[in-house]
Design an enzyme around this catalytic site. Structure first.
Site, PDB file in Angstrom:
ATOM      1  N   GLU A 337      30.023  30.400  32.884  1.00  0.00           N
ATOM      2  CA  GLU A 337      31.145  29.970  32.033  1.00  0.00           C
ATOM      3  C   GLU A 337      30.791  28.597  31.496  1.00  0.00           C
ATOM      4  OE1 GLU A 337      33.863  30.057  29.723  1.00  0.00           O
ATOM      5  OE2 GLU A 337      34.191  31.682  31.157  1.00  0.00           O
ATOM      6  N   ASP A 369      25.191  26.855  29.420  1.00  0.00           N
ATOM      7  CA  ASP A 369      25.098  27.785  28.307  1.00  0.00           C
ATOM      8  C   ASP A 369      24.475  29.093  28.779  1.00  0.00           C
ATOM      9  OD1 ASP A 369      24.979  28.558  25.434  1.00  0.00           O
ATOM     10  OD2 ASP A 369      22.820  28.405  25.788  1.00  0.00           O
ATOM     11  N   GLY A 370      25.108  30.233  28.457  1.00  0.00           N
ATOM     12  CA  GLY A 370      24.615  31.525  28.905  1.00  0.00           C
ATOM     13  C   GLY A 370      23.220  31.824  28.426  1.00  0.00           C
ATOM     14  N   ASP A 387      30.312  39.471  28.262  1.00  0.00           N
ATOM     15  CA  ASP A 387      31.714  39.706  27.881  1.00  0.00           C
ATOM     16  C   ASP A 387      32.150  38.512  27.032  1.00  0.00           C
ATOM     17  OD1 ASP A 387      34.285  40.512  27.601  1.00  0.00           O
ATOM     18  OD2 ASP A 387      34.852  40.255  29.708  1.00  0.00           O
ATOM     19  N   ASP A 390      33.469  38.566  19.531  1.00  0.00           N
ATOM     20  CA  ASP A 390      32.571  38.992  18.456  1.00  0.00           C
ATOM     21  C   ASP A 390      31.755  37.804  17.930  1.00  0.00           C
ATOM     22  OD1 ASP A 390      33.506  41.512  18.649  1.00  0.00           O
ATOM     23  OD2 ASP A 390      34.256  41.677  16.605  1.00  0.00           O
TER      24      ASP A 390
END
Length: 809
Positions: A337, A369-370, A387, A390
């Site tokens: 997150e 950061d993912g 998840d 858009d």
């Protein structure tokens, strides 16, 4: 006497500082109103440059006629003191003007209109101030050339650097937007009133100087005045009523990634960041609509793997996805997150079961950061789930690109599964949603040999390197789910049968596999599925025999973010169907369109050689003005390209925009200083042409270097590279200004006119460059194409200057 002698320097520093702080604040405010859509960055910069350029270009007429320029400067600063903080509430009320539906995106034309209207007053005055200071500095030195303009340009750039640093390291943490703009306006007014008072003080009048000191003290108190914070809160209420009027605003928090709003409607809390809906959660222990969607995503994904022991979840944990994953027999979950402030803000509003999931010993929460986590972690996983909303912004698009999918593939164990999702429509009705979802499918397929799209109004994409990892048989998934003895409140095994209904599954797969295989596919409706499409297994077996995918429009990459563009078009046209024509025109753009424009410019330059002698003398003026215009155009295009590239690689520019702009202005300061001090004959067209050639080579070098930059894993290396490139872009821009101003002075012999013309023309070029780069070139043709565009326009300016050159002195 020392203060009087140094006052133009102090005034120009104050102008640069106020100008930079105002630009950054307005940029952040507009980004919040425009849902964090980075496409608007170019429009915001374009409007800023247009009006500052207009103020400079036409303000010289007023400045030339002014008998007392210091008095005009004082009145100008007082007007800015009032207008700078007043603009913030006006920006936050923009959505009311256009009657935008709650949550709907403003169109490109709406955004451009808002930027042009709201920034006009402040920017016109700032542009005029530059010419005023250039004249005052020239008169102080007793000069007749444009040296005053060069000194004002250098000192304003130093103020820009100071403003960027002060905002990044102080104001962004200590003040809200109204306080910050009030501080900048009061400081500017105080400095310039002191300047005016010192000028008048030579005649015995120091009243204005004392008034200026009062304004300076007022600026120092800006951060502690409660009335300013009340005004900011009132303005925030204006924004909220335009964004989500049916929600009760219950909390607001500032994060380095954007302002967070929490709204409540009946039994649900919705969390917005920079105006963009992040997630919704049910109040107390009640489940909201999004939590039901999260449960479907989690259970469908986990049931597709026979033994999901190690799981990576990027986003979605706060809306319930993490909670549902933990119902399965997992041993370890890494939950990424990005924003710790968002998690802290959400905790008081989350259900007890979601809070227990966050504190579960099997869960490790990573605030990073993912994309960066996937690139740098040595861990490997059975299931990786993204998840996220858009890809409606460049930041979100980073989780939908081919490069990211390749990084995910490297983090999967043998037999591992990757799960992603996106909003859709029933049977993919509508060309624009079909374009976006076909892009996601083909991009996944370019990395993973096996991809299965499933769903109706929300598509789930299952991808794997290995065959037979996932299943489209509802019975297989139902048995696996039941064997795990899971009893969730909002999901049942019947969901598998609904989502895997054979007729819908065949149609969706057929459309996605066939759409996007011709150069005009993105301009046409997707092919209609046969009445009885082949089975999914048959479609997968024969897919490689289909025509190749048209990659420019259907493969989403870091440096060609077409997925972001298709998503933006989908949501924008959904809200404003009357703007569909504009997007269709943009989608038809081709790189060869620049060829006739370059040819026309070169033919104009050659035409001067056959004109009569009197008309032929206009040739150098044409060449110099073109060089000034293209310098602004190319350097701003490079700035936009590098901002998007930095965003794609690093993640966020929202928190770094002040520092990035400060680096550009530092380069501009060094370049202008070097020319001002080391070049004796500045009115030298050959030297100006050489600078154009160097800028062209630099832009081409950036285009070549960006591919290697994407492979950098170290954040320090990424920062260092982009800050260096940004500095060099500013440095080359700075080299150009004194040369162009001196050449123009050689033609017209009017210092203020030359200053205003060069400064204004350069900013007009920057306006055009920002618009073309952000709206057309980067989204449709890519970041590398934007750099090459900058190289071509400066190479054209170089050629024109060499054709039309003549020595001036």
């Amino acid at each position: 006497m020392f203060l009087i002698r140094r006052s133009p320097l102090t005034a120009a520093l104050a102008l640069g500082l106020a100008c930079q702080i105002g630009q950054i604040v307005y940029l952040r405010e507009f980004l919040m109103v425009f849902h964090g859509n980075e496409l608007s960055i170019g429009l915001i910069f374009a409007a800023w440059m247009f009006w500052v350029g207009t103020g400079s270009r036409w303000g010289f007429r007023i400045v030339e006629r002014a008998r007392d320029p210091s008095r005009l400067l004082a009145w100008n600063s007082l007007a800015l003191f009032l207008l700078m903080p007043a603009t913030v509430p006006l920006i936050r009320s923009v959505r009311h003007w256009f009657g935008a539906l709650p949550g709907a995106y403003l169109s490109v034309l709406d955004m451009l209109t808002a930027c042009l209207l709201l920034m006009a007053p402040v920017c016109l005055l700032l542009g005029m101030q530059f010419v005023l200071l250039a004249r005052l500095w020239r008169e102080r030195d007793g000069a007749t050339d444009t040296s005053g303009a060069g000194k004002a340009y250098i000192t304003e750039a130093a103020g820009n650097i100071l403003g960027g640093l002060v905002f990044t390291f102080v104001l962004v943490h200590a003040a809200d937007a109204v306080q910050t703009t009030f501080f900048a306006g009061a400081l500017l007014a105080g400095t310039l009133l002191v300047f005016r008072g010192l000028q008048a003080g030579r005649g015995g009048n120091g009243t204005v100087a004392r008034l200026g000191l009062a304004f300076a003290i007022l600026a120092g108190c800006a951060l502690s005045l409660p009335v300013l914070r009340m005004v900011d809160q009132w303005a925030d209420g204006l924004f909220w009523r335009g964004m989500a009027p049916d929600y009760e605003l219950v909390a607001t928090h500032d994060s380095k990634f954007g302002r967070i709003h929490v709204g409540r409607m009946e039994n649900q809390f919705s969390f917005f960041q920079s105006g963009h809906l992040v997630f919704t959660a049910g109040a107390g222990d009640r489940s909201g609509l999004e939590e039901a969607e999260a449960a479907v995503l989690a259970h469908f994904a986990m049931a597709q793997h026979p033994a999901p022991e190690r799981v990576l979840l990027i986003g979605g944990g706060l809306r319930g996805t993490l909670r549902e994953i933990l119902r399965h027999p997992v041993e370890h979950v890494d939950y990424v997150e990005l924003d710790e402030v968002l998690l802290t803000t959400a905790r008081p509003f989350l259900a007890a079961e979601t809070l227990r999931a966050l504190d579960d010993p099997r869960v490790r929460v990573r605030h990073t950061d993912g994309r960066l986590f996937v690139k740098t972690t040595p861990e490997k996983y059975d299931v990786i789930i993204v998840d996220a909303p858009d890809p409606a912004t460049a930041v979100l698009n980073r989780l939908y690109t081919r490069e990211f999918f390749a990084e995910v593939s490297a983090r999967l164990l043998a037999g591992g599964l990757f799960v992603h999702g996106a909003v859709s429509t029933a049977d993919l009705r509508g060309r624009r949603v079909a374009n976006r979802n076909a892009t996601l499918y083909h991009t996944l397929r370019s990395v993973f040999p096996h991809v299965l799209p499933v769903g109706d109004r929300h598509l789930l994409f299952f991808a794997s390197r290995d065959a037979d990892v996932f299943s489209w048989e509802a019975e297989v998934l139902r048995e696996r789910f039941s064997a795990r003895s899971i009893d969730p409140a909002v999901f049942s095994p019947r969901h598998f049968e609904i989502l895997l209904e054979d007729g819908s599954l065949r149609r969706v797969n057929w459309i996605l596999r066939h759409h996007g295989r011709s150069p005009r596919a993105h301009l046409e409706a997707p092919p209609a599925a046969p009445l009885f499409p082949p089975s999914v297994a048959e479609q997968a077996a024969t897919e490689d025999a289909l025509p190749p995918v048209y990659a420019p429009a259907f493969i989403n990459s870091d440096f060609r973010p077409v997925g972001y563009y298709h998503t933006l078009v989908f949501w924008s046209v959904l809200a404003r169907t009357d703007h569909a024509v504009l997007f269709d025109w943009i989608a038809r753009a081709r790189s060869w369109w620049i060829v006739p424009l370059v040819a026309a410019v070169l033919l104009c330059a050659l035409a001067f050689r056959v004109l009569p002698a009197g008309a032929r003398s206009l040739a150098p003026r044409f060449g110099v003005r073109l060089a000034v215009f293209t310098t602004g155009l190319s350097t701003m295009s490079l700035q936009i390209a590098m901002l998007f590239a930095f965003q794609a690689i690093h993640g966020f520019v929202y928190e770094m925009v002040g520092l990035i702009v400060a680096m550009f202005m530092a380069g501009l300061l060094c370049g202008t200083t070097l020319t001002q001090r080391k070049v004796t004959n500045k009115a030298n067209i050959r030297l100006l042409a050489a600078v154009q050639g160097i800028i062209a080579l630099f832009a081409a070098a950036i285009a070549a270097a960006l591919t290697g930059a994407a492979a950098l894993a170290s954040p320090t290396a990424v920062f260092s590279l982009f800050f260096f490139l940004t500095f060099m872009a500013g440095f080359l821009n700075g080299l150009d200004f004194p040369l162009a101003a001196a050449c123009c002075l050689a033609f017209n012999r009017r210092a203020e006119k030359s200053t205003g013309m060069v400064y204004g023309t350069e900013l007009f070029g920057a306006c055009v460059g920002a618009t073309l780069a952000s709206v057309l070139i980067v989204p449709v043709m890519g970041i590398v194409a934007c750099c090459l565009f900058a190289a071509i326009v400066n190479a054209t300016a170089f050629a024109v200057l060499m054709i039309t050159r003549r020595e001036t002195s």
